[in-house]
Write a protein that holds these residues in place. Sequence first.
Motif, PDB file in Angstrom:
ATOM      1  N   VAL A  51       1.734 -14.608  15.854  1.00 46.65           N
ATOM      2  CA  VAL A  51       1.788 -15.974  16.351  1.00 46.65           C
ATOM      3  C   VAL A  51       2.372 -16.613  15.817  1.00 46.65           C
ATOM      4  CG1 VAL A  51       0.740 -17.811  16.587  1.00 46.65           C
ATOM      5  CG2 VAL A  51      -0.769 -15.358  16.453  1.00 46.65           C
ATOM      6  N   LEU A  52       3.715 -17.731  16.527  1.00 45.22           N
ATOM      7  CA  LEU A  52       4.175 -18.750  15.623  1.00 45.22           C
ATOM      8  C   LEU A  52       3.979 -19.597  16.519  1.00 45.22           C
ATOM      9  CD1 LEU A  52       7.543 -19.141  14.513  1.00 45.22           C
ATOM     10  CD2 LEU A  52       8.122 -18.519  16.790  1.00 45.22           C
ATOM     11  N   PHE A  53       4.002 -20.651  15.167  1.00 44.20           N
ATOM     12  CA  PHE A  53       3.029 -22.199  15.371  1.00 44.20           C
ATOM     13  C   PHE A  53       5.093 -23.171  14.848  1.00 44.20           C
ATOM     14  CE2 PHE A  53      -0.220 -20.221  14.307  1.00 44.20           C
ATOM     15  CZ  PHE A  53      -1.464 -20.736  15.637  1.00 44.20           C
ATOM     16  N   GLU A  60      -0.840 -12.044  12.662  1.00 44.07           N
ATOM     17  CA  GLU A  60       0.614 -12.134  12.304  1.00 44.07           C
ATOM     18  C   GLU A  60       1.007 -13.561  12.428  1.00 44.07           C
ATOM     19  OE1 GLU A  60       5.114 -10.671  11.417  1.00 44.07           O
ATOM     20  OE2 GLU A  60       4.139  -9.608  12.313  1.00 44.07           O
ATOM     21  N   VAL A  61       1.269 -14.124  10.962  1.00 45.91           N
ATOM     22  CA  VAL A  61       0.916 -15.653  11.362  1.00 45.91           C
ATOM     23  C   VAL A  61       2.515 -16.351  10.998  1.00 45.91           C
ATOM     24  CG1 VAL A  61       0.504 -18.347  11.341  1.00 45.91           C
ATOM     25  CG2 VAL A  61      -1.086 -15.850  10.683  1.00 45.91           C
ATOM     26  N   GLU A  70      14.534 -15.156  16.686  1.00 44.72           N
ATOM     27  CA  GLU A  70      14.550 -13.578  15.975  1.00 44.72           C
ATOM     28  C   GLU A  70      12.866 -14.154  15.640  1.00 44.72           C
ATOM     29  OE1 GLU A  70      17.142 -14.963  14.655  1.00 44.72           O
ATOM     30  OE2 GLU A  70      18.625 -13.469  15.734  1.00 44.72           O
ATOM     31  N   ALA A  71      12.903 -15.774  15.585  1.00 43.80           N
ATOM     32  CA  ALA A  71      10.718 -15.678  14.505  1.00 43.80           C
ATOM     33  C   ALA A  71      10.458 -15.623  16.620  1.00 43.80           C
ATOM     34  CB  ALA A  71      10.719 -17.178  14.401  1.00 43.80           C
ATOM     35  N   VAL A  84       3.282 -18.007  21.089  1.00 45.97           N
ATOM     36  CA  VAL A  84       4.751 -19.428  21.065  1.00 45.97           C
ATOM     37  C   VAL A  84       3.641 -20.398  20.806  1.00 45.97           C
ATOM     38  CG1 VAL A  84       6.780 -20.200  20.771  1.00 45.97           C
ATOM     39  CG2 VAL A  84       6.612 -18.004  21.452  1.00 45.97           C
ATOM     40  N   ILE A  85       3.554 -21.111  19.771  1.00 45.75           N
ATOM     41  CA  ILE A  85       2.710 -22.166  20.711  1.00 45.75           C
ATOM     42  C   ILE A  85       3.470 -23.317  19.840  1.00 45.75           C
ATOM     43  CG2 ILE A  85       0.376 -23.637  19.938  1.00 45.75           C
ATOM     44  CD1 ILE A  85      -0.337 -21.069  19.593  1.00 45.75           C
TER      45      ILE A  85
END
Length: 136
Positions: free
Chosen positions: A9-11, A36-37, A74-75, A82-83
């Motif tokens: 997860v990507l914030f 994975e954060v 890349e992230a 993707v939040i």
Amino acid sequence: MTSTPAASVLFVCVHNAGRSQMAAGFLSHLAGDRVEVRSAGSLPAEHVNPAAVEAMREVGIDISAQRPKVLTTEAVQSSDYVITMGCGDVCPVFPGKKYLDWQLDDPAGQGVEAVRPIREAIRERIETLIAEIDAS
């Protein structure tokens, strides 16, 4: 026993100093190594918002060592979710990702009293997200 995380997860928020850092802190704390954060921002600040650090400390989560990071393609590519945090950030779009936009007040320039309700709104969304990840 080491296992592969169920999801990554990507914030994302503009400064990566408040909302996205609190969300990452909650997800890491509540999901552990199951998820994975990551967090990032398009214009990262120099440091995490002190009111966000204090608000999270109040619930037993220390985000004081975190540093705002720049958002990279890349992230986004390496994340399942993707939040964005209601701040108008535009992320690269890749097929197969789940994109969510959480409309949340910006804690920038606010005292800890104003950040507490934002923190609680983030916690509720994180709990729902964990349930969704665990169900998939």
